[in-house]
Design a protein around this motif. Sequence first.
Motif, PDB file in Angstrom:
ATOM      1  N   HIS A 144       0.839  -1.204   0.000  1.00 12.18           N
ATOM      2  CA  HIS A 144       0.000   0.000   0.000  1.00 12.18           C
ATOM      3  C   HIS A 144       0.869   1.247   0.000  1.00 12.18           C
ATOM      4  CE1 HIS A 144      -4.207  -1.474   1.451  1.00 12.18           C
ATOM      5  NE2 HIS A 144      -3.733  -2.183   0.439  1.00 12.18           N
ATOM      6  N   ARG A 187     -15.894   7.393  -7.179  1.00  7.27           N
ATOM      7  CA  ARG A 187     -15.295   6.508  -6.176  1.00  7.27           C
ATOM      8  C   ARG A 187     -13.971   7.102  -5.715  1.00  7.27           C
ATOM      9  NH1 ARG A 187     -16.816   1.752  -4.866  1.00  7.27           N
ATOM     10  NH2 ARG A 187     -14.698   0.913  -4.780  1.00  7.27           N
ATOM     11  N   SER A 225      -9.230  -1.129  -2.468  1.00 11.61           N
ATOM     12  CA  SER A 225      -8.624  -2.370  -2.951  1.00 11.61           C
ATOM     13  C   SER A 225      -7.676  -2.075  -4.108  1.00 11.61           C
ATOM     14  CB  SER A 225      -9.711  -3.344  -3.416  1.00 11.61           C
ATOM     15  OG  SER A 225     -10.291  -2.893  -4.637  1.00 11.61           O
ATOM     16  N   TRP A 226      -7.022  -3.121  -4.595  1.00  9.14           N
ATOM     17  CA  TRP A 226      -6.087  -2.957  -5.714  1.00  9.14           C
ATOM     18  C   TRP A 226      -6.809  -2.457  -6.960  1.00  9.14           C
ATOM     19  CZ3 TRP A 226      -6.855  -5.595 -10.246  1.00  9.14           C
ATOM     20  CH2 TRP A 226      -7.695  -6.712 -10.209  1.00  9.14           C
ATOM     21  N   ARG A 227      -8.097  -2.787  -7.102  1.00  8.58           N
ATOM     22  CA  ARG A 227      -8.863  -2.306  -8.256  1.00  8.58           C
ATOM     23  C   ARG A 227      -8.956  -0.783  -8.240  1.00  8.58           C
ATOM     24  NH1 ARG A 227     -11.284  -6.883  -6.427  1.00  8.58           N
ATOM     25  NH2 ARG A 227     -11.517  -8.616  -7.921  1.00  8.58           N
ATOM     26  N   ASP A 228      -9.092  -0.221  -7.035  1.00  3.50           N
ATOM     27  CA  ASP A 228      -9.143   1.236  -6.935  1.00  3.50           C
ATOM     28  C   ASP A 228      -7.800   1.847  -7.317  1.00  3.50           C
ATOM     29  OD1 ASP A 228     -11.882   1.565  -5.820  1.00  3.50           O
ATOM     30  OD2 ASP A 228     -11.042   0.404  -4.163  1.00  3.50           O
ATOM     31  N   VAL A 230      -5.747   0.595  -9.601  1.00  5.14           N
ATOM     32  CA  VAL A 230      -5.689   0.538 -11.064  1.00  5.14           C
ATOM     33  C   VAL A 230      -6.519   1.667 -11.663  1.00  5.14           C
ATOM     34  CG1 VAL A 230      -6.323  -0.824 -13.087  1.00  5.14           C
ATOM     35  CG2 VAL A 230      -5.242  -1.947 -11.118  1.00  5.14           C
ATOM     36  N   TRP A 231      -7.716   1.893 -11.079  1.00  5.20           N
ATOM     37  CA  TRP A 231      -8.572   2.970 -11.603  1.00  5.20           C
ATOM     38  C   TRP A 231      -7.920   4.326 -11.354  1.00  5.20           C
ATOM     39  CZ3 TRP A 231     -11.742   3.614 -15.223  1.00  5.20           C
ATOM     40  CH2 TRP A 231     -12.544   4.766 -15.305  1.00  5.20           C
ATOM     41  N   CYS A 234      -5.694   5.091 -14.159  1.00  2.00           N
ATOM     42  CA  CYS A 234      -6.484   5.518 -15.319  1.00  2.00           C
ATOM     43  C   CYS A 234      -6.906   6.978 -15.176  1.00  2.00           C
ATOM     44  CB  CYS A 234      -7.713   4.636 -15.476  1.00  2.00           C
ATOM     45  SG  CYS A 234      -7.368   2.896 -15.834  1.00  2.00           S
TER      46      CYS A 234
END
Length: 243
Positions: A144, A187, A225-228, A230-231, A234
Amino acid sequence: MSSVASVGKLSIVIPAYNEGATIGKVLEQIGEVELIGNLTKEIIVVDDCSIDDTAYVVQQYQAAHPDLPLHYYKHTVNEGKGAALHTGIRVATGDYLVVQDADLEYDPAEYNLLLRPVLRGVADVVYGSRFMGGRPHRVLFFWHSIGNRWLTMLTNLFANLNLTDMETCYKLFRRDIVQGLTLTEKRFGFEPEVTLKVARVPHIRIYEVGISYYGRTYAEGKKISWRDGVWAICCIIRYGLLR
């Protein structure tokens, strides 16, 4: 403590989703804070359609402290932290606005650290950095930490800044500045979007101050999370390239 004499108001925007276990304590901590510069407080809780007892806890606190300017809003569907912040920013009326998470990771007693550069007339925006040192910092996840620093570096690259902690919750703005931004991320993309957009405000003065960090684990309720992550990359590329 600064000797600056000022009269104004600080809007404290609290996005909340299923934070019934901690939001009462956060409100208590905010209530105990004495702001420098003779500032008063406006507390804005935006409940992002919680399904726990968040609403009950806030309303109980509100009933027990009728003299405290606490305003409660609730989304009818869960939209995300950024969407809750959009609501809070839109309805805020203070001279300054600060973001406060509802999870006890940040200490409201440190609002005055953020306010000091603004009240001295040298800053328009102040970020509270968890990485500047000198204050308590819970030791948690290595990756993190690396991710936060990498996202901050990438944001700095596009914004031409030298921030140490873009992802920090503690962001304090002059209200007119943050309300003048067009924000769309619903988000956790809020953090890079607001940073990149505020960096483009003409003649903007951005400061950082060191703050404490009482981080929590996923078992304790951490949601990102890791998805956040990645976003967030972007979003940095999108808002870094599009003007």
